[in-house]
Design a protein around this motif. Structure first.
Motif, PDB file in Angstrom:
ATOM      1  N   VAL A   1       0.842  -1.198   0.000  1.00  0.00           N
ATOM      2  CA  VAL A   1       0.000   0.000   0.000  1.00  0.00           C
ATOM      3  C   VAL A   1       0.875   1.245   0.000  1.00  0.00           C
ATOM      4  O   VAL A   1       1.765   1.377   0.840  1.00  0.00           O
ATOM      5  N   GLU A   2       0.632   2.140  -0.931  1.00  0.00           N
ATOM      6  CA  GLU A   2       1.348   3.426  -0.981  1.00  0.00           C
ATOM      7  C   GLU A   2       0.565   4.466  -0.193  1.00  0.00           C
ATOM      8  O   GLU A   2      -0.611   4.696  -0.478  1.00  0.00           O
ATOM      9  N   PRO A   3       1.179   5.092   0.817  1.00  0.00           N
ATOM     10  CA  PRO A   3       0.464   6.119   1.577  1.00  0.00           C
ATOM     11  C   PRO A   3       0.186   7.350   0.722  1.00  0.00           C
ATOM     12  O   PRO A   3       0.910   7.636  -0.226  1.00  0.00           O
ATOM     13  N   GLY A   4      -0.871   8.047   1.065  1.00  0.00           N
ATOM     14  CA  GLY A   4      -1.211   9.268   0.350  1.00  0.00           C
ATOM     15  C   GLY A   4      -2.617   9.717   0.673  1.00  0.00           C
ATOM     16  O   GLY A   4      -3.348   9.047   1.408  1.00  0.00           O
ATOM     17  N   PRO A   5      -3.010  10.855   0.106  1.00  0.00           N
ATOM     18  CA  PRO A   5      -4.359  11.359   0.372  1.00  0.00           C
ATOM     19  C   PRO A   5      -5.418  10.409  -0.185  1.00  0.00           C
ATOM     20  O   PRO A   5      -5.315   9.929  -1.308  1.00  0.00           O
ATOM     21  N   GLY A   6      -6.395  10.103   0.647  1.00  0.00           N
ATOM     22  CA  GLY A   6      -7.478   9.230   0.219  1.00  0.00           C
ATOM     23  C   GLY A   6      -7.198   7.746   0.308  1.00  0.00           C
ATOM     24  O   GLY A   6      -8.063   6.939  -0.008  1.00  0.00           O
ATOM     25  N   VAL A   7      -6.000   7.345   0.751  1.00  0.00           N
ATOM     26  CA  VAL A   7      -5.671   5.922   0.898  1.00  0.00           C
ATOM     27  C   VAL A   7      -6.165   5.462   2.267  1.00  0.00           C
ATOM     28  O   VAL A   7      -5.731   5.980   3.287  1.00  0.00           O
ATOM     29  N   GLN A   8      -7.084   4.506   2.268  1.00  0.00           N
ATOM     30  CA  GLN A   8      -7.671   4.055   3.519  1.00  0.00           C
ATOM     31  C   GLN A   8      -7.386   2.584   3.765  1.00  0.00           C
ATOM     32  O   GLN A   8      -7.282   1.792   2.835  1.00  0.00           O
ATOM     33  N   ILE A   9      -7.257   2.257   5.065  1.00  0.00           N
ATOM     34  CA  ILE A   9      -6.962   0.897   5.511  1.00  0.00           C
ATOM     35  C   ILE A   9      -7.969   0.530   6.592  1.00  0.00           C
ATOM     36  O   ILE A   9      -8.332   1.365   7.422  1.00  0.00           O
ATOM     37  N   PHE A  10      -8.395  -0.717   6.586  1.00  0.00           N
ATOM     38  CA  PHE A  10      -9.289  -1.242   7.614  1.00  0.00           C
ATOM     39  C   PHE A  10      -8.441  -1.822   8.738  1.00  0.00           C
ATOM     40  O   PHE A  10      -7.481  -2.539   8.485  1.00  0.00           O
ATOM     41  N   MET A  11      -8.783  -1.513   9.988  1.00  0.00           N
ATOM     42  CA  MET A  11      -8.066  -2.059  11.154  1.00  0.00           C
ATOM     43  C   MET A  11      -9.064  -2.740  12.085  1.00  0.00           C
ATOM     44  O   MET A  11     -10.131  -2.193  12.352  1.00  0.00           O
ATOM     45  N   THR A  12      -8.679  -3.916  12.574  1.00  0.00           N
ATOM     46  CA  THR A  12      -9.537  -4.661  13.492  1.00  0.00           C
ATOM     47  C   THR A  12      -8.688  -5.411  14.513  1.00  0.00           C
ATOM     48  O   THR A  12      -7.524  -5.722  14.251  1.00  0.00           O
ATOM     49  N   SER A  13      -9.290  -5.711  15.654  1.00  0.00           N
ATOM     50  CA  SER A  13      -8.586  -6.487  16.675  1.00  0.00           C
ATOM     51  C   SER A  13      -8.736  -7.988  16.438  1.00  0.00           C
ATOM     52  O   SER A  13      -8.092  -8.795  17.096  1.00  0.00           O
ATOM     53  N   THR A  14      -9.542  -8.384  15.479  1.00  0.00           N
ATOM     54  CA  THR A  14      -9.736  -9.791  15.136  1.00  0.00           C
ATOM     55  C   THR A  14      -8.475 -10.340  14.472  1.00  0.00           C
ATOM     56  O   THR A  14      -7.875  -9.679  13.639  1.00  0.00           O
TER      57      THR A  14
ATOM     58  N   PHE B   1     -13.742   6.422   9.893  1.00  0.00           N
ATOM     59  CA  PHE B   1     -15.091   5.996  10.262  1.00  0.00           C
ATOM     60  C   PHE B   1     -15.062   4.534  10.710  1.00  0.00           C
ATOM     61  O   PHE B   1     -14.121   3.810  10.432  1.00  0.00           O
ATOM     62  N   SER B   2     -16.122   4.137  11.406  1.00  0.00           N
ATOM     63  CA  SER B   2     -16.289   2.736  11.800  1.00  0.00           C
ATOM     64  C   SER B   2     -16.873   1.974  10.624  1.00  0.00           C
ATOM     65  O   SER B   2     -17.615   2.533   9.817  1.00  0.00           O
ATOM     66  N   SER B   3     -16.524   0.707  10.530  1.00  0.00           N
ATOM     67  CA  SER B   3     -17.000  -0.087   9.403  1.00  0.00           C
ATOM     68  C   SER B   3     -17.062  -1.561   9.773  1.00  0.00           C
ATOM     69  O   SER B   3     -16.568  -1.974  10.815  1.00  0.00           O
ATOM     70  N   GLY B   4     -17.654  -2.331   8.880  1.00  0.00           N
ATOM     71  CA  GLY B   4     -17.763  -3.770   9.058  1.00  0.00           C
ATOM     72  C   GLY B   4     -17.303  -4.487   7.803  1.00  0.00           C
ATOM     73  O   GLY B   4     -17.305  -3.918   6.712  1.00  0.00           O
ATOM     74  N   VAL B   5     -16.922  -5.733   7.954  1.00  0.00           N
ATOM     75  CA  VAL B   5     -16.409  -6.530   6.840  1.00  0.00           C
ATOM     76  C   VAL B   5     -17.573  -7.155   6.069  1.00  0.00           C
ATOM     77  O   VAL B   5     -18.464  -7.770   6.656  1.00  0.00           O
ATOM     78  N   LYS B   6     -17.546  -6.990   4.749  1.00  0.00           N
ATOM     79  CA  LYS B   6     -18.532  -7.625   3.878  1.00  0.00           C
ATOM     80  C   LYS B   6     -17.960  -8.911   3.284  1.00  0.00           C
ATOM     81  O   LYS B   6     -18.631  -9.919   3.185  1.00  0.00           O
ATOM     82  N   GLU B   7     -16.659  -8.864   2.883  1.00  0.00           N
ATOM     83  CA  GLU B   7     -15.998 -10.025   2.290  1.00  0.00           C
ATOM     84  C   GLU B   7     -14.502  -9.948   2.573  1.00  0.00           C
ATOM     85  O   GLU B   7     -13.936  -8.866   2.633  1.00  0.00           O
ATOM     86  N   VAL B   8     -13.844 -11.097   2.742  1.00  0.00           N
ATOM     87  CA  VAL B   8     -12.418 -11.175   3.044  1.00  0.00           C
ATOM     88  C   VAL B   8     -11.676 -11.802   1.869  1.00  0.00           C
ATOM     89  O   VAL B   8     -12.118 -12.812   1.310  1.00  0.00           O
TER      90      VAL B   8
ATOM     91  N   GLY C   1     -14.624  -3.047  12.775  1.00  0.00           N
ATOM     92  CA  GLY C   1     -13.336  -2.392  12.935  1.00  0.00           C
ATOM     93  C   GLY C   1     -13.465  -0.928  12.565  1.00  0.00           C
ATOM     94  O   GLY C   1     -14.571  -0.375  12.571  1.00  0.00           O
ATOM     95  N   ILE C   2     -12.334  -0.319  12.248  1.00  0.00           N
ATOM     96  CA  ILE C   2     -12.336   1.085  11.853  1.00  0.00           C
ATOM     97  C   ILE C   2     -11.597   1.244  10.531  1.00  0.00           C
ATOM     98  O   ILE C   2     -10.764   0.422  10.175  1.00  0.00           O
ATOM     99  N   CYS C   3     -11.923   2.293   9.840  1.00  0.00           N
ATOM    100  CA  CYS C   3     -11.226   2.635   8.610  1.00  0.00           C
ATOM    101  C   CYS C   3     -10.376   3.868   8.923  1.00  0.00           C
ATOM    102  O   CYS C   3     -10.851   4.811   9.562  1.00  0.00           O
ATOM    103  N   VAL C   4      -9.105   3.835   8.516  1.00  0.00           N
ATOM    104  CA  VAL C   4      -8.180   4.930   8.804  1.00  0.00           C
ATOM    105  C   VAL C   4      -7.508   5.400   7.521  1.00  0.00           C
ATOM    106  O   VAL C   4      -7.358   4.630   6.572  1.00  0.00           O
ATOM    107  N   ASP C   5      -7.123   6.677   7.504  1.00  0.00           N
ATOM    108  CA  ASP C   5      -6.306   7.209   6.411  1.00  0.00           C
ATOM    109  C   ASP C   5      -4.860   6.828   6.678  1.00  0.00           C
ATOM    110  O   ASP C   5      -4.373   7.004   7.802  1.00  0.00           O
TER     111      ASP C   5
END
Length: 132
Positions: A39-52, A103-110, A63-67
């Motif tokens: 993943v290349e960092p930059g404006p608008g690049v988002q990553i999902f983070m979870t404790s699972t 924002f907070s989010s949920g997983v639809k597909e892995v 989990g949450i979505c972060v820039d």
């Protein structure tokens, strides 16, 4: 929305990120380093983070979505001495990422083929809002 996923992140770190301030965290799990490397960092690049854990990640997990503001992957050399004369050298790879809560989010597909392949998820933005 499809994005990279960082798994097994401490619930305390996720709680701290929800305050909205940018934070730098260090990742040492192999699967998370492989994911960040793709993943290349930059404006608008988002990553999902979870404790699972990556093995348990499935549709419906939250989990949450972060820039992704920045990322650095580095190798550290560790030398351990034992009984004066014997020593062992090891290398440890780690990734430092600076992220900011979106924002907070949920997983639809892995999407996860193997340990050496990045983990990606299809996420849904949370539609439940609470008055503050």
């Amino acid at each position: 929305m499809r994005c990279a996923a960082l798994t097994g992140v401490s619930p305390e770190v996720i709680r701290d990120l929800r305050t909205g301030r940018p934070r730098t965290i260090e990742l040492q799990s192999t699967h998370n380093i492989v994911t960040i490397a793709g993943v290349e960092p930059g404006p608008g690049v988002q990553i999902f983070m979870t404790s699972t854990d990556v093995e348990d990640l499935s549709p419906g997990d939250n989990g949450i979505c972060v820039d992704l503001l920045s990322s650095v992957i580095s190798m550290k050399r560790i030398v351990e001495y034992t009984q004066g004369a014997y020593y062992e050298e090891r290398e440890r790879m780690s990734a430092r990422v600076q992220v900011k809560y979106c924002f907070s989010s949920g997983v639809k597909e892995v999407f996860h083929e193997s340990l050496c392949a990045p983990t990606q998820v299809e996420i849904l933005k949370s539609s439940c809002y609470h008055a503050g």
